[in-house]
Motif scaffolding. Sequence first.
Motif, PDB file in Angstrom:
ATOM      1  N   ALA A  49       0.948  -1.173   0.071  1.00 57.03           N
ATOM      2  CA  ALA A  49      -0.070  -0.067   0.140  1.00 57.03           C
ATOM      3  C   ALA A  49       0.904   1.536   0.150  1.00 57.03           C
ATOM      4  O   ALA A  49       1.902   1.359   0.625  1.00 57.03           O
ATOM      5  CB  ALA A  49      -0.953   0.022   1.471  1.00 57.03           C
ATOM      6  N   VAL A  50       0.149   2.401  -0.495  1.00 57.41           N
ATOM      7  CA  VAL A  50       1.015   3.669  -0.540  1.00 57.41           C
ATOM      8  C   VAL A  50       0.026   4.671  -0.291  1.00 57.41           C
ATOM      9  O   VAL A  50      -1.269   4.822  -0.646  1.00 57.41           O
ATOM     10  CB  VAL A  50       1.755   3.858  -1.980  1.00 57.41           C
ATOM     11  CG1 VAL A  50       0.624   3.852  -3.164  1.00 57.41           C
ATOM     12  CG2 VAL A  50       2.470   5.230  -2.078  1.00 57.41           C
ATOM     13  N   GLY A  51       0.664   5.601   0.662  1.00 51.61           N
ATOM     14  CA  GLY A  51      -0.050   6.676   1.046  1.00 51.61           C
ATOM     15  C   GLY A  51      -0.565   7.892  -0.272  1.00 51.61           C
ATOM     16  O   GLY A  51      -0.313   7.653  -1.142  1.00 51.61           O
ATOM     17  N   TRP A  52      -1.254   8.654   0.146  1.00 51.74           N
ATOM     18  CA  TRP A  52      -2.107   9.507  -1.013  1.00 51.74           C
ATOM     19  C   TRP A  52      -0.834  10.319  -1.691  1.00 51.74           C
ATOM     20  O   TRP A  52      -1.087  10.452  -2.760  1.00 51.74           O
ATOM     21  CB  TRP A  52      -3.013  10.550  -0.438  1.00 51.74           C
ATOM     22  CG  TRP A  52      -2.432  11.752   0.451  1.00 51.74           C
ATOM     23  CD1 TRP A  52      -1.760  11.634   1.963  1.00 51.74           C
ATOM     24  CD2 TRP A  52      -2.195  13.043  -0.128  1.00 51.74           C
ATOM     25  NE1 TRP A  52      -1.289  12.761   2.007  1.00 51.74           N
ATOM     26  CE2 TRP A  52      -1.465  13.640   1.074  1.00 51.74           C
ATOM     27  CE3 TRP A  52      -2.067  13.644  -1.373  1.00 51.74           C
ATOM     28  CZ2 TRP A  52      -0.839  14.953   0.736  1.00 51.74           C
ATOM     29  CZ3 TRP A  52      -1.876  14.898  -1.453  1.00 51.74           C
ATOM     30  CH2 TRP A  52      -1.326  15.542  -0.261  1.00 51.74           C
ATOM     31  N   ASN A  53       0.297  10.770  -1.135  1.00 52.30           N
ATOM     32  CA  ASN A  53       1.331  11.377  -1.968  1.00 52.30           C
ATOM     33  C   ASN A  53       2.529  10.554  -1.979  1.00 52.30           C
ATOM     34  O   ASN A  53       3.378  11.110  -2.488  1.00 52.30           O
ATOM     35  CB  ASN A  53       1.456  12.690  -1.040  1.00 52.30           C
ATOM     36  CG  ASN A  53       2.151  12.429   0.297  1.00 52.30           C
ATOM     37  OD1 ASN A  53       2.346  11.211   0.714  1.00 52.30           O
ATOM     38  ND2 ASN A  53       2.511  13.238   0.838  1.00 52.30           N
ATOM     39  N   GLY A  54       2.147   9.263  -1.904  1.00 52.16           N
ATOM     40  CA  GLY A  54       3.562   8.401  -2.036  1.00 52.16           C
ATOM     41  C   GLY A  54       4.617   8.430  -0.860  1.00 52.16           C
ATOM     42  O   GLY A  54       5.578   7.675  -0.870  1.00 52.16           O
ATOM     43  N   GLY A  55       4.431   9.203   0.066  1.00 53.18           N
ATOM     44  CA  GLY A  55       5.399   9.323   1.173  1.00 53.18           C
ATOM     45  C   GLY A  55       5.243   8.004   2.075  1.00 53.18           C
ATOM     46  O   GLY A  55       6.240   7.855   2.868  1.00 53.18           O
ATOM     47  N   SER A 101      -6.408   8.545   3.627  1.00 57.32           N
ATOM     48  CA  SER A 101      -5.156   8.872   2.802  1.00 57.32           C
ATOM     49  C   SER A 101      -4.036   8.231   3.320  1.00 57.32           C
ATOM     50  O   SER A 101      -2.865   8.373   2.696  1.00 57.32           O
ATOM     51  CB  SER A 101      -5.115  10.505   2.950  1.00 57.32           C
ATOM     52  OG  SER A 101      -5.035  10.741   4.536  1.00 57.32           O
ATOM     53  N   ALA A 102      -4.168   7.271   4.171  1.00 55.52           N
ATOM     54  CA  ALA A 102      -2.949   6.686   4.804  1.00 55.52           C
ATOM     55  C   ALA A 102      -2.799   5.248   4.441  1.00 55.52           C
ATOM     56  O   ALA A 102      -3.961   4.761   4.144  1.00 55.52           O
ATOM     57  CB  ALA A 102      -3.200   6.613   6.258  1.00 55.52           C
ATOM     58  N   ALA A 103      -1.718   4.819   4.043  1.00 59.73           N
ATOM     59  CA  ALA A 103      -1.490   3.284   3.529  1.00 59.73           C
ATOM     60  C   ALA A 103      -1.862   2.460   4.507  1.00 59.73           C
ATOM     61  O   ALA A 103      -1.538   2.307   5.714  1.00 59.73           O
ATOM     62  CB  ALA A 103      -0.017   3.089   3.373  1.00 59.73           C
ATOM     63  N   VAL A 104      -2.926   1.591   4.401  1.00 59.07           N
ATOM     64  CA  VAL A 104      -3.362   0.776   5.226  1.00 59.07           C
ATOM     65  C   VAL A 104      -3.306  -0.784   4.576  1.00 59.07           C
ATOM     66  O   VAL A 104      -3.371  -0.915   3.389  1.00 59.07           O
ATOM     67  CB  VAL A 104      -4.857   0.872   5.371  1.00 59.07           C
ATOM     68  CG1 VAL A 104      -4.792   2.249   6.499  1.00 59.07           C
ATOM     69  CG2 VAL A 104      -5.806   1.392   4.386  1.00 59.07           C
ATOM     70  N   THR A 105      -3.605  -1.755   5.285  1.00 59.45           N
ATOM     71  CA  THR A 105      -3.405  -3.288   4.695  1.00 59.45           C
ATOM     72  C   THR A 105      -4.480  -3.973   4.826  1.00 59.45           C
ATOM     73  O   THR A 105      -4.658  -5.136   4.370  1.00 59.45           O
ATOM     74  CB  THR A 105      -2.189  -3.727   5.771  1.00 59.45           C
ATOM     75  OG1 THR A 105      -2.830  -4.002   7.164  1.00 59.45           O
ATOM     76  CG2 THR A 105      -0.848  -3.121   5.838  1.00 59.45           C
ATOM     77  N   THR A 106      -5.690  -3.547   5.517  1.00 58.91           N
ATOM     78  CA  THR A 106      -6.902  -4.442   5.557  1.00 58.91           C
ATOM     79  C   THR A 106      -7.846  -4.220   4.187  1.00 58.91           C
ATOM     80  O   THR A 106      -8.111  -2.898   3.759  1.00 58.91           O
ATOM     81  CB  THR A 106      -7.599  -4.371   6.756  1.00 58.91           C
ATOM     82  OG1 THR A 106      -7.892  -2.889   6.924  1.00 58.91           O
ATOM     83  CG2 THR A 106      -6.846  -4.808   8.079  1.00 58.91           C
TER      84      THR A 106
END
Length: 123
Positions: A49-55, A101-106
Amino acid sequence: VQLQASGGGLVQAGDSLRLSCACSRRTCSNNAMGWFRQAPGKEREFVAAVGWNGGSTRYAESVEGRFTISRGYAESTMYLQMTTLKPEDSAVYYCAAARGSAAVTTANSYNYWGQGTLVTVSS
């Protein structure tokens, strides 16, 4: 809302492959995105997973160090660079857009899904 995954194919063990996911800007530019996969007879599992801005990024332990997730210049696109592929990586790979917006795994954190692209790794 559409997510379109592409780039799958048949490769040999040890090869590399890059998956792409195109998403509508309205849906994905401010949202985290992720990759999941499902092998025959198995449940869908989180890959990366990747956050909204790739950070920020997150990876499944099974792909850590071999796969790299990133977002394109147009932040509604996403990529999965897969290296040192193994037969157990064979699956249909799905891209998805998260609610936040946060990278999540579920999986239940994602509300939009693409149609999947098949990756087959031969031994």
